[in-house]
Design a protein around this motif. Sequence first.
Motif, mmCIF file in Angstrom:
data_model
loop_
_atom_site.group_PDB
_atom_site.id
_atom_site.type_symbol
_atom_site.label_atom_id
_atom_site.label_comp_id
_atom_site.label_asym_id
_atom_site.label_seq_id
_atom_site.Cartn_x
_atom_site.Cartn_y
_atom_site.Cartn_z
ATOM 1 N N PRO A 65 0.810 -1.082 0.066
ATOM 2 C CA PRO A 65 -0.134 -0.313 -0.068
ATOM 3 C C PRO A 65 0.893 1.174 0.105
ATOM 4 O O PRO A 65 1.655 1.513 0.841
ATOM 5 C CB PRO A 65 -0.807 -0.075 1.373
ATOM 6 C CG PRO A 65 -0.700 -1.499 1.682
ATOM 7 C CD PRO A 65 0.786 -1.884 1.118
ATOM 8 N N ALA B 279 -0.460 4.521 -1.415
ATOM 9 C CA ALA B 279 -1.248 5.697 -1.940
ATOM 10 C C ALA B 279 -1.525 6.746 -0.695
ATOM 11 O O ALA B 279 -2.262 7.711 -1.151
ATOM 12 C CB ALA B 279 -2.799 4.932 -2.208
ATOM 13 N N GLY B 280 -0.841 6.689 0.437
ATOM 14 C CA GLY B 280 -1.271 7.834 1.513
ATOM 15 C C GLY B 280 -0.672 9.064 0.997
ATOM 16 O O GLY B 280 0.265 9.002 0.128
ATOM 17 N N GLY C 69 1.299 11.336 2.636
ATOM 18 C CA GLY C 69 2.520 11.317 3.019
ATOM 19 C C GLY C 69 2.864 12.690 3.707
ATOM 20 O O GLY C 69 3.694 13.427 3.482
ATOM 21 N N THR C 70 1.638 13.489 4.593
ATOM 22 C CA THR C 70 1.850 14.644 5.063
ATOM 23 C C THR C 70 2.815 14.887 5.968
ATOM 24 O O THR C 70 3.449 16.031 6.266
ATOM 25 C CB THR C 70 0.493 15.147 5.540
ATOM 26 O OG1 THR C 70 0.297 14.146 6.616
ATOM 27 C CG2 THR C 70 -0.499 15.165 4.592
ATOM 28 N N ARG C 71 3.379 13.900 6.708
ATOM 29 C CA ARG C 71 4.445 14.189 7.488
ATOM 30 C C ARG C 71 5.935 14.374 6.957
ATOM 31 O O ARG C 71 6.758 14.918 7.615
ATOM 32 C CB ARG C 71 4.736 12.717 8.435
ATOM 33 C CG ARG C 71 3.693 12.734 9.396
ATOM 34 C CD ARG C 71 3.922 11.355 10.089
ATOM 35 N NE ARG C 71 3.378 10.228 9.367
ATOM 36 C CZ ARG C 71 4.001 9.098 9.156
ATOM 37 N NH1 ARG C 71 4.915 8.661 10.256
ATOM 38 N NH2 ARG C 71 3.569 8.033 8.470
ATOM 39 N N LYS D 57 7.137 9.556 -0.744
ATOM 40 C CA LYS D 57 7.823 9.185 0.442
ATOM 41 C C LYS D 57 8.689 7.556 -0.104
ATOM 42 O O LYS D 57 9.541 7.374 0.203
ATOM 43 C CB LYS D 57 7.316 8.973 1.699
ATOM 44 C CG LYS D 57 6.026 8.411 1.786
ATOM 45 C CD LYS D 57 5.255 8.315 3.197
ATOM 46 C CE LYS D 57 4.061 7.583 3.153
ATOM 47 N NZ LYS D 57 3.296 7.721 4.385
ATOM 48 N N GLN E 110 -5.991 3.342 -5.730
ATOM 49 C CA GLN E 110 -6.928 3.745 -4.543
ATOM 50 C C GLN E 110 -7.225 5.315 -5.022
ATOM 51 O O GLN E 110 -6.545 6.034 -4.683
ATOM 52 C CB GLN E 110 -6.312 3.591 -3.450
ATOM 53 C CG GLN E 110 -7.319 3.982 -2.162
ATOM 54 C CD GLN E 110 -6.606 4.038 -0.874
ATOM 55 O OE1 GLN E 110 -5.475 4.494 -0.787
ATOM 56 N NE2 GLN E 110 -7.358 3.612 0.301
ATOM 57 N N GLY F 60 -8.046 5.192 3.861
ATOM 58 C CA GLY F 60 -7.446 4.470 4.890
ATOM 59 C C GLY F 60 -6.861 3.107 4.288
ATOM 60 O O GLY F 60 -6.910 2.675 3.206
HETATM 61 P P1 UTP Z 1 0.208 6.324 6.821
HETATM 62 O O1 UTP Z 1 -0.785 6.982 7.897
HETATM 63 O O2 UTP Z 1 1.723 6.229 7.542
HETATM 64 O O3 UTP Z 1 0.521 7.193 5.681
HETATM 65 O O4 UTP Z 1 -0.328 4.963 6.384
HETATM 66 P P2 UTP Z 1 0.093 8.523 4.859
HETATM 67 O O5 UTP Z 1 -1.262 8.836 5.186
HETATM 68 O O6 UTP Z 1 0.524 8.460 3.480
HETATM 69 O O7 UTP Z 1 0.920 9.476 6.035
HETATM 70 P P3 UTP Z 1 0.970 10.627 6.627
HETATM 71 O O8 UTP Z 1 0.399 10.267 8.036
HETATM 72 O O9 UTP Z 1 0.021 11.515 5.715
HETATM 73 O O10 UTP Z 1 2.305 11.289 6.671
HETATM 74 C C1 UTP Z 1 0.490 3.778 6.407
HETATM 75 C C2 UTP Z 1 0.488 3.183 4.703
HETATM 76 O O11 UTP Z 1 -0.769 2.970 4.214
HETATM 77 C C3 UTP Z 1 -0.603 3.497 2.993
HETATM 78 C C4 UTP Z 1 0.217 4.618 3.289
HETATM 79 O O12 UTP Z 1 0.891 4.748 1.652
HETATM 80 C C5 UTP Z 1 1.416 3.846 3.892
HETATM 81 O O13 UTP Z 1 2.411 2.945 3.300
HETATM 82 N N1 UTP Z 1 -1.991 4.128 2.949
HETATM 83 C C6 UTP Z 1 -2.570 4.828 3.833
HETATM 84 C C7 UTP Z 1 -2.755 3.793 1.726
HETATM 85 O O14 UTP Z 1 -2.285 2.979 0.875
HETATM 86 N N2 UTP Z 1 -3.957 4.352 1.460
HETATM 87 C C8 UTP Z 1 -4.779 5.191 2.455
HETATM 88 O O15 UTP Z 1 -5.922 5.539 2.260
HETATM 89 C C9 UTP Z 1 -3.795 5.290 3.357
#
Ligand code: UTP
Length: 295
Positions: free
Chosen positions: A9, A11-12, A14-16, A26, A107, A112
């Motif tokens: 996964p 697709a997040g 990566g705001t941090r 990231k 996604q 999530g």
């Molecule tokens: P995180 O919560 O660490 O990732 O999700 P994020 O949302 O990318 O990071 P921040 O908090 O904004 O910095 C853990 C993993 O789940 C994936 C992310 O890419 C990461 O590998 N993820 C998270 C998804 O694929 N889809 C989502 O909707 C959420």
Amino acid sequence: MKVKKLIIPAAGWGTRFLPLTKTVHKELVPILNKPAIDYLVEEAIDSGIEEIWLIISPRKEQLLEYFRVYYDLEEELRQKNKDELLNLLQKTNFDKSSKIKIGTIYQDEQLGLGHAISLISRKIKNEPFAVILGDDLIYSPNKPAIKQLIDEFNKKQASILGVTSVPWENVNKYGIVVPKNLEEKNEKVFEIASAVEKPDVKNAPSNKAIIGRYVFTPEIVTLLKQTLPGVGGEIQLVDAFPELMKTQKIFAFELEGTRYDLGSIEGFVKANIDYALNDLKIKQSIIEHIKEKKL
Ligand code: UTP
């Protein structure tokens, strides 16, 4: 049943790691001369995985570029007899003729991690699958982290979560598991009674944190599709566990290795320092550089 398929996964948002992650995702941050995703794919392949599915959002298509074949660059290296570099480059090539298949699932909305994992439903038939989170690097030279879980899955034929003990003050950053028998909590592998996402430090049931490696039986996918948004308004993976545990056991396995959270600046810097110190070609010059700082 053999674990042949794996999801990453990625697709997040990566705001941090903003503002970098506006354009450099990231999963593409470099650890020495390779992007993070390269280490994760290598870990999967070294663990016997045959099919890898990257879950990405439409704005993260750049990740796919890394695994494309660049014929012009190859030709350039060939003409200049740079065989070593050509070899290095070709290891990152995945196309239709490759033995290992890398596929993509989109996604479209970041609902999530639980939602991201549920998207594998179209790609698996009644078979187990492994998961490596796209921002979680685990250095484990003796046995790749996901292989440790796959070997345990082969013994138990039940879902396994990779865990590690974290400082109590940090439990609110992780999914935390509760051992079924408290006297087993220090065992390498134990059955879990439940898991909670990011508990308050004062209510935390244990300090065993789920880190980004899992092997699941296929039933989790249907349950995730029925799971409602939880903490943070996201569909949380751990929220599907109670339903799964009505019919199956879930185990936690204490992973060996050093884990780096590449979704954080700190994790990224630590990973680069450690990987540099493990690289005999640059180790000495890095040590001298740090010594000069007279810390
Ligand atoms: P995180 O919560 O660490 O990732 O999700 P994020 O949302 O990318 O990071 P921040 O908090 O904004 O910095 C853990 C993993 O789940 C994936 C992310 O890419 C990461 O590998 N993820 C998270 C998804 O694929 N889809 C989502 O909707 C959420």
